[in-house]
Design a protein around this motif. Structure first.
Motif, short mmCIF file in Angstrom:
data_model
loop_
_atom_site.label_atom_id
_atom_site.label_comp_id
_atom_site.label_asym_id
_atom_site.label_seq_id
_atom_site.Cartn_x
_atom_site.Cartn_y
_atom_site.Cartn_z
N GLU A 1 -13.69 8.12 0.62
CA GLU A 1 -13.11 8.96 1.74
C GLU A 1 -11.96 8.05 2.50
OE1 GLU A 1 -15.94 9.24 5.35
OE2 GLU A 1 -17.23 8.88 3.76
N MET A 2 -12.18 6.62 2.23
CA MET A 2 -11.03 5.68 2.82
C MET A 2 -10.02 5.88 2.03
SD MET A 2 -13.40 2.29 3.26
CE MET A 2 -15.07 2.53 3.90
N LEU A 3 -10.11 5.72 0.62
CA LEU A 3 -8.69 6.17 -0.10
C LEU A 3 -8.03 7.17 0.09
CD1 LEU A 3 -10.43 4.73 -3.78
CD2 LEU A 3 -8.48 3.72 -2.32
N VAL A 4 -8.89 8.33 0.22
CA VAL A 4 -8.27 9.80 0.42
C VAL A 4 -7.18 9.63 1.71
CG1 VAL A 4 -8.37 12.03 0.88
CG2 VAL A 4 -9.69 11.04 -1.11
N LEU A 5 -7.84 9.19 2.77
CA LEU A 5 -7.14 9.02 4.10
C LEU A 5 -6.11 8.36 4.19
CD1 LEU A 5 -7.49 10.05 7.17
CD2 LEU A 5 -8.62 8.11 7.50
N PHE A 6 -6.13 7.27 3.57
CA PHE A 6 -4.98 6.20 3.42
C PHE A 6 -4.10 6.60 2.61
CE2 PHE A 6 -7.21 3.31 6.30
CZ PHE A 6 -6.28 2.75 7.02
N HIS A 7 -4.43 7.55 1.63
CA HIS A 7 -2.99 8.09 0.82
C HIS A 7 -2.23 8.75 1.87
CE1 HIS A 7 -0.90 9.85 -2.38
NE2 HIS A 7 -0.93 11.12 -1.48
N HIS A 8 -2.67 9.74 2.65
CA HIS A 8 -1.90 10.49 3.43
C HIS A 8 -1.31 9.76 4.54
CE1 HIS A 8 -2.21 14.09 1.13
NE2 HIS A 8 -3.39 13.64 1.07
N LEU A 9 -2.34 8.59 5.32
CA LEU A 9 -1.78 7.97 6.48
C LEU A 9 -0.49 6.90 6.02
CD1 LEU A 9 -2.34 7.36 9.37
CD2 LEU A 9 -3.94 5.64 8.29
N ALA A 10 -0.53 6.29 4.84
CA ALA A 10 0.53 5.50 4.23
C ALA A 10 1.62 6.23 4.04
CB ALA A 10 -0.22 4.73 3.09
N THR A 11 1.74 7.37 3.45
CA THR A 11 2.84 8.47 2.77
C THR A 11 3.51 9.03 4.16
OG1 THR A 11 1.30 9.87 1.89
CG2 THR A 11 1.88 8.11 0.85
N VAL B 1 0.83 -1.18 0.10
CA VAL B 1 0.09 -0.15 -0.08
C VAL B 1 0.80 1.23 0.07
CG1 VAL B 1 -1.48 1.37 1.54
CG2 VAL B 1 -2.19 -0.95 1.16
N ILE B 2 1.93 1.13 0.87
CA ILE B 2 2.84 2.46 0.89
C ILE B 2 3.59 2.55 -0.57
CG2 ILE B 2 4.96 3.32 1.91
CD1 ILE B 2 4.03 1.99 4.52
N ASP B 3 4.05 1.61 -1.07
CA ASP B 3 4.64 1.93 -2.37
C ASP B 3 3.72 2.26 -3.23
OD1 ASP B 3 6.93 0.66 -1.29
OD2 ASP B 3 6.59 -1.47 -2.21
N GLU B 4 2.24 1.83 -3.43
CA GLU B 4 1.52 2.21 -4.48
C GLU B 4 1.02 3.95 -4.05
OE1 GLU B 4 -2.45 0.49 -6.11
OE2 GLU B 4 -3.09 1.23 -4.05
N GLN B 5 0.95 4.04 -2.81
CA GLN B 5 0.57 5.51 -2.60
C GLN B 5 1.61 6.54 -2.66
OE1 GLN B 5 -2.31 6.72 -2.33
NE2 GLN B 5 -3.33 4.36 -1.88
N GLU B 6 3.09 5.81 -2.68
CA GLU B 6 4.23 6.79 -2.78
C GLU B 6 4.41 7.22 -4.10
OE1 GLU B 6 7.53 4.86 -0.59
OE2 GLU B 6 6.98 6.25 1.42
N GLU B 7 4.25 6.24 -5.13
CA GLU B 7 4.24 6.25 -6.48
C GLU B 7 3.22 7.27 -6.97
OE1 GLU B 7 5.23 6.01 -10.38
OE2 GLU B 7 6.26 5.25 -8.77
N ARG C 1 -6.19 5.09 -9.31
CA ARG C 1 -5.23 4.52 -9.59
C ARG C 1 -4.70 3.49 -8.39
NH1 ARG C 1 -1.00 8.93 -10.72
NH2 ARG C 1 0.57 7.29 -10.71
N MET C 2 -5.37 3.85 -7.32
CA MET C 2 -5.43 2.94 -6.09
C MET C 2 -5.84 1.64 -5.92
SD MET C 2 -5.91 6.29 -3.48
CE MET C 2 -5.15 7.85 -3.55
N ARG C 3 -5.27 1.18 -6.81
CA ARG C 3 -5.86 -0.69 -6.89
C ARG C 3 -5.61 -1.47 -5.77
NH1 ARG C 3 -4.07 1.17 -11.97
NH2 ARG C 3 -5.67 1.34 -13.80
N MET C 4 -4.29 -1.41 -5.39
CA MET C 4 -3.84 -2.09 -4.18
C MET C 4 -4.68 -1.94 -2.89
SD MET C 4 -2.13 -4.96 -3.13
CE MET C 4 -2.16 -5.20 -1.30
N THR C 5 -4.79 -0.39 -2.61
CA THR C 5 -5.35 0.02 -1.51
C THR C 5 -6.77 -0.41 -1.66
OG1 THR C 5 -3.99 2.22 -1.53
CG2 THR C 5 -5.87 2.18 -0.04
#
Length: 466
Positions: free
Chosen positions: A423-433, A303-309, A328-332
């Protein structure tokens, strides 16, 4: 044990009401026998049925699993004062929720209807329900919510900053995040001057939601009903102000469309109902995501790799997310799906047969509750090999029809599911990165009240990486 006794006390009015209705049905029943048999199963003691067996274990799902193993995918029981038929196959769930949904109405205790509003979408059937569902779906469709990404992102960033370096109750913080997103999606950004009072009234209402429905001064129920009245007044004021200017594209604007002919009371009931629906379930999934990712470092790394990309692809580090980024957040997205399957926040849903119904040679009598068991379907090895294993890769292939129903199914499925996922995807983008997290030393486990949650709401410390 104390929590169990409290929960049973809270259910007492529902139990008594169901028992009274059951006596009336038996008195009105014809003397002649039915040609069709009832489903297999057991009914337990008079009035209480098998309610104590259901809640005697810390995990009510054990009760359903044992019954299914003994009797098969359709069985009868008697819980919460009501005779029930449980169904745990995809075909039976589709029968109840989709193909023959007109034979089964949603059912709630009367006190819940009073709190949320009797004209809210949850309690409806027929043309009025279809009308409301169209309005909610229009406001929460992908086309409608794609422009909300920057505003949701701002809420996510504010939430994360408030957690930084703190030991927080993850579930409570996720509830606050989900509530803020819900209020934004319903009222837009222009009505923010009303939001704090509206939020406080809603929190008071929520505290009384599972209380004994005794409307006496000083009781939680009385305070909740006062807060409900004030909520209605606030929403009415917002409606009046909104009618005098450009409507916008949020849910309130959809309700206020002159062509839709909804009264202010109908709008208020549905606004408050949507706030209720948007809060606890989304927060529960987010809490379990934090838990599961912390327990599975390899999945978290993916997840971190995907979001950092995605972050690296932006023009600048501070560039906002876009709708295209979330696609593009397919893994998440697979992590969200697997979290909803494993946790199965909604273990079942209540319906009531509006007439005698035949299913696979069995009689489902009029007035009996019918419970499609989502968790049993989601945890069936026939549909999901090694069902207790957390494995997002299983969603690289779409599941078979009617085997994955985290948002329900049919006309009463959740019309806000796209907003919840966004809202889950948006939060976890910043949480993971941007953050790392660690659990406290509290006891691990699961609690039910009524949704399945990590014990004590998952106490967690979130720390910014830099």
């Amino acid at each position: 044990m104390g929590a169990l006794l409290l929960f049973l006390c809270l259910l007492a009015p529902f139990v008594l009401a169901c028992a009274a209705r059951g006596r009336r049905r038996r008195a009105a029943a014809p003397a002649c026998g039915k040609a069709l048999p009832l489903p297999p199963g057991s009914m337990g003691w008079p009035y209480v049925g098998e309610t104590f067996q259901l809640y005697s274990s810390k995990n009510p799902n054990v009760f359903f699993a044992r019954k299914q193993n003994r009797y098969g995918p359709i069985f009868k029981t008697h819980i919460l004062g009501c005779p029930c038929v449980m169904v745990s196959s995809p075909e039976a769930a589709r029968f109840v929720l989709v193909t023959q949904a007109h034979l089964f109405k949603p059912t709630f205790p009367a006190s819940k209807e009073r709190m949320l509003g009797p004209q809210a979408i949850f309690f409806q059937q027929g043309d009025y329900h279809a009308h409301l569902r169209r309005l909610v779906s229009r406001a929460f469709s992908p086309e409608a919510i794609r422009a909300s990404v920057p505003a949701i992102e701002a809420i996510a960033l504010r939430s994360l900053r408030s957690w930084d370096g703190q030991l927080v109750n993850t579930f409570q913080e996720m509830k606050l995040y989900a509530l803020n997103v819900a209020l934004l999606s319903i009222f837009g950004e222009e009505e923010m001057r009303y939001i704090e009072e509206l939020k406080q009234c809603y929190l008071t209402l929520e505290k009384g939601y599972n209380s004994m429905p005794v409307n006496l001064p000083g009781t939680l129920f009385h305070k909740a009903m006062k807060a409900r009245k004030r909520l209605g007044d606030i929403v009415a004021h917002i409606i009046s102000a909104r009618r005098e200017r450009q409507r916008g594209s949020d849910l309130l604007a959809s309700f206020l469309d002159d062509r839709e002919a909804l009264t202010d009371a109908q709008i208020a009931d549905n606004v408050i109902g949507v706030i209720f629906a948007a809060r606890d379930t989304t927060a529960s999934v987010l809490t379990w995501m934090v838990k599961f990712l912390g327990d599975h470092p390899s999945v978290l790394k993916a997840v971190i790799d995907e979001q950092e990309e995605i972050a690296r692809s932006k023009r600048s580090p501070d560039a906002p997310l876009t709708w295209a980024d979330t696609r593009r957040m397919r893994m998440t997205s697979r992590v969200i799906q697997e979290t909803m399957r494993v946790a199965s926040i909604l273990s079942f849903t209540f319906r009531e047969a509006v007439e005698d119904v035949e299913y696979q040679g069995y009689l489902i009598p009029k007035g009996w509750k019918v419970l499609p068991l989502f968790r049993n379907i989601h945890h069936s090895p026939d549909h999901f090999p090694c069902p207790e294993k957390f494995d997002p890769s299983r969603f690289e292939v779409a599941p078979k029809p009617n085997t994955f129903m985290p948002f329900g199914n049919g006309t009463h499925s959740c019309p806000g599911n796209e907003l919840a996922k966004l809202e889950m995807l948006v939060l976890f983008h910043h949480l993971a990165t941007k953050y790392r997290w660690s659990t406290s030393k509290s006891e691990s486990g699961v609690q039910f009240g009524p949704f399945a949650l990590p014990l004590n709401g998952l106490p967690m410390t979130f720390t910014r990486k830099d």
